[in-house]
Design a protein around this motif. Structure first.
Motif, mmCIF file in Angstrom:
data_model
loop_
_atom_site.group_PDB
_atom_site.id
_atom_site.type_symbol
_atom_site.label_atom_id
_atom_site.label_comp_id
_atom_site.label_asym_id
_atom_site.label_seq_id
_atom_site.Cartn_x
_atom_site.Cartn_y
_atom_site.Cartn_z
ATOM 1 N N HIS A 1 0.892 -1.072 0.077
ATOM 2 C CA HIS A 1 0.170 -0.078 0.024
ATOM 3 C C HIS A 1 0.767 1.401 -0.044
ATOM 4 O O HIS A 1 0.889 2.066 -1.042
ATOM 5 C CB HIS A 1 -0.882 -0.051 1.187
ATOM 6 C CG HIS A 1 -1.848 1.131 1.296
ATOM 7 N ND1 HIS A 1 -2.872 1.348 0.316
ATOM 8 C CD2 HIS A 1 -1.977 2.006 2.182
ATOM 9 C CE1 HIS A 1 -3.403 2.698 0.634
ATOM 10 N NE2 HIS A 1 -2.822 2.951 1.616
ATOM 11 N N VAL A 2 1.680 1.394 1.257
ATOM 12 C CA VAL A 2 2.530 2.895 1.152
ATOM 13 C C VAL A 2 3.866 2.788 0.430
ATOM 14 O O VAL A 2 4.002 3.485 -0.215
ATOM 15 C CB VAL A 2 2.685 3.215 2.641
ATOM 16 C CG1 VAL A 2 3.847 4.025 2.949
ATOM 17 C CG2 VAL A 2 1.472 3.298 3.250
ATOM 18 N N SER A 3 4.339 1.417 0.362
ATOM 19 C CA SER A 3 5.739 1.410 0.022
ATOM 20 C C SER A 3 5.710 1.828 -1.526
ATOM 21 O O SER A 3 6.719 2.486 -1.959
ATOM 22 C CB SER A 3 6.373 -0.026 0.203
ATOM 23 O OG SER A 3 6.532 -0.172 1.462
ATOM 24 N N PRO A 4 4.889 1.036 -2.349
ATOM 25 C CA PRO A 4 5.092 1.419 -3.855
ATOM 26 C C PRO A 4 4.741 2.969 -4.112
ATOM 27 O O PRO A 4 5.378 3.508 -5.077
ATOM 28 C CB PRO A 4 3.878 0.626 -4.294
ATOM 29 C CG PRO A 4 3.738 -0.682 -3.642
ATOM 30 C CD PRO A 4 3.873 0.105 -2.234
ATOM 31 N N VAL A 5 3.773 3.395 -3.317
ATOM 32 C CA VAL A 5 3.621 4.922 -3.527
ATOM 33 C C VAL A 5 4.941 5.853 -3.420
ATOM 34 O O VAL A 5 5.267 6.801 -4.030
ATOM 35 C CB VAL A 5 2.282 5.586 -2.605
ATOM 36 C CG1 VAL A 5 2.330 6.928 -2.670
ATOM 37 C CG2 VAL A 5 1.263 4.790 -3.030
ATOM 38 N N VAL A 6 5.419 5.515 -2.190
ATOM 39 C CA VAL A 6 6.951 5.995 -1.583
ATOM 40 C C VAL A 6 7.808 6.154 -3.077
ATOM 41 O O VAL A 6 8.545 6.806 -3.514
ATOM 42 C CB VAL A 6 7.519 5.482 -0.578
ATOM 43 C CG1 VAL A 6 9.023 6.223 -0.162
ATOM 44 C CG2 VAL A 6 6.556 6.005 0.774
ATOM 45 N N ALA A 7 7.923 4.773 -3.510
ATOM 46 C CA ALA A 7 8.964 4.316 -4.490
ATOM 47 C C ALA A 7 8.554 5.249 -5.947
ATOM 48 O O ALA A 7 9.293 5.920 -6.416
ATOM 49 C CB ALA A 7 9.118 2.999 -4.625
ATOM 50 N N ALA A 8 7.306 5.106 -6.086
ATOM 51 C CA ALA A 8 6.798 6.055 -7.464
ATOM 52 C C ALA A 8 6.993 7.397 -7.308
ATOM 53 O O ALA A 8 7.494 8.230 -8.157
ATOM 54 C CB ALA A 8 5.321 5.782 -7.526
ATOM 55 N N LYS A 9 6.670 7.911 -5.982
ATOM 56 C CA LYS A 9 6.892 9.711 -5.810
ATOM 57 C C LYS A 9 8.264 9.716 -5.920
ATOM 58 O O LYS A 9 8.726 10.880 -6.431
ATOM 59 C CB LYS A 9 6.508 9.887 -4.512
ATOM 60 C CG LYS A 9 6.616 11.023 -4.239
ATOM 61 C CD LYS A 9 5.285 12.109 -4.664
ATOM 62 C CE LYS A 9 4.970 13.517 -4.178
ATOM 63 N NZ LYS A 9 3.804 14.036 -4.356
ATOM 64 N N LEU A 10 9.183 8.950 -5.255
ATOM 65 C CA LEU A 10 10.888 9.083 -5.392
ATOM 66 C C LEU A 10 11.283 9.254 -6.894
ATOM 67 O O LEU A 10 11.985 10.102 -7.369
ATOM 68 C CB LEU A 10 11.314 8.234 -4.867
ATOM 69 C CG LEU A 10 12.827 8.214 -4.668
ATOM 70 C CD1 LEU A 10 13.620 9.368 -3.944
ATOM 71 C CD2 LEU A 10 13.380 6.637 -4.247
#
Length: 306
Positions: free
Chosen positions: A286-295
């Motif tokens: 849930h959170v981890s892919p969003v952080v990676a994509a934002k990065l």
């Protein structure tokens, strides 16, 4: 500029794929896009829990929910054009073949004058990519943002592994900087001391941050050459922010530790490409892919000017 006919073996990868940031055709056309995103779902040398093969698609899927406008950069990075390749076909159980395949794909894209962003997969994905960059940018340096030193000469009998990626980088690029490290073996520590390899431990960064000091960022920037390739293992972040990785380590970097460092590097140097690896959505999706994509999106915005 290379034509598609000159790009050995890339024809099938240019077929339509779900695009990073869910962009329309006008902003994803290969011929005009300055950035090419390359998914490499290889998960053959993960040291602990597998699942990074799902990372590239999870990043692409999460990116579809991000805003196109970046308020910190005060612009919309997608306007430079971002083309997403189909995933590079995996050679299961054959690390040398995967290194060669990613080297060839990356080299063809660089020869076509593209800014290459690679999404892993385990960190071994980066070996072939970095070798392709080093062949074309012999004076480049490599900035590694990671929890692990990855300086073993071999791991479990193989020199090609997520645990050896920085040792294989040193084979072709002597200028490196390692940031966020909090796990390394005794032989790796001896190598760092003997070769005087620039390394910033996460613990030292944390202590400086508590004191309100950010001098470590300037020190990292000074270590790098004018051209910089950035390799980011998502486990560099503290697992409270990014639990979705197969090899978590406590005491990691915060979001703005990484973003402030990247902002300083892109302001002072020319970032020529980067990768983001080791996301494992099977652990936390849930959170981890969003952080990676934002990065990924933010670093595209920092590194590739309109």
């Amino acid at each position: 500029m290379a034509t598609l006919d000159m790009m050995d073996g890339l024809g099938e990868l240019l077929m339509p794929a779900r695009s990073f940031m869910h962009l329309d055709d006008a902003n994803t056309a290969f011929e005009t896009a300055r950035v090419v995103v390359v998914p490499v779902p290889f998960d053959g040398t993960t040291c602990y829990r597998p699942g990074t093969r799902e990372g590239p698609q999870a990043i692409i899927d999460a990116s579809r929910n991000l805003e196109l406008y970046d308020p910190e950069l005060r612009r919309s990075p997608y306007r430079v054009g971002i083309h997403t390749l189909r995933a590079v076909e995996i050679v299961q159980g054959n690390a040398p073949a995967m290194v060669e395949r990613t080297r060839q794909v990356t080299g063809a894209l660089l020869d076509a004058d593209k800014f290459v962003v690679t999404l892993g997969g385990d960190h071994m994905t980066s070996i072939g990519v970095i070798h392709a960059f080093a062949a074309r940018h012999p004076k480049m340096s490599v900035l590694q943002i990671d929890a692990h030193a990855d300086l073993r000469d071999e791991y479990e009998g193989t020199p090609l592994s997520s645990a050896t990626i920085m040792r294989r980088t040193l084979d072709v690029c002597p200028h490196t900087a390692q940031v966020g490290i909090r796990s390394l073996s005794e032989p790796e520590a001896r190598l760092v001391d003997e070769c005087k390899l620039p390394m910033w431990l996460a613990s030292d960064i944390h202590r400086q941050t508590v004191r309100g000091e950010r001098g470590w960022i300037n020190d990292v920037v000074k270590t790098l050459t004018d051209e910089v390739y950035v390799t980011i293992d998502i486990d560099a972040f503290d697992p409270s922010l990014v639990p979705g990785t197969g090899t978590p380590e406590p005491g990691g970097l915060g979001w703005y530790d990484v973003i402030d460092l990247l902002a300083a590097v892109t302001a002072a140097k020319r970032v020529i490409g980067f990768d983001v690896v080791e996301l494992s959505p099977l652990v936390e999706s849930h959170v981890s892919p969003v952080v990676a994509a934002k990065l990924v999106y933010k670093l595209i915005g920092m590194a590739v000017a309109e």
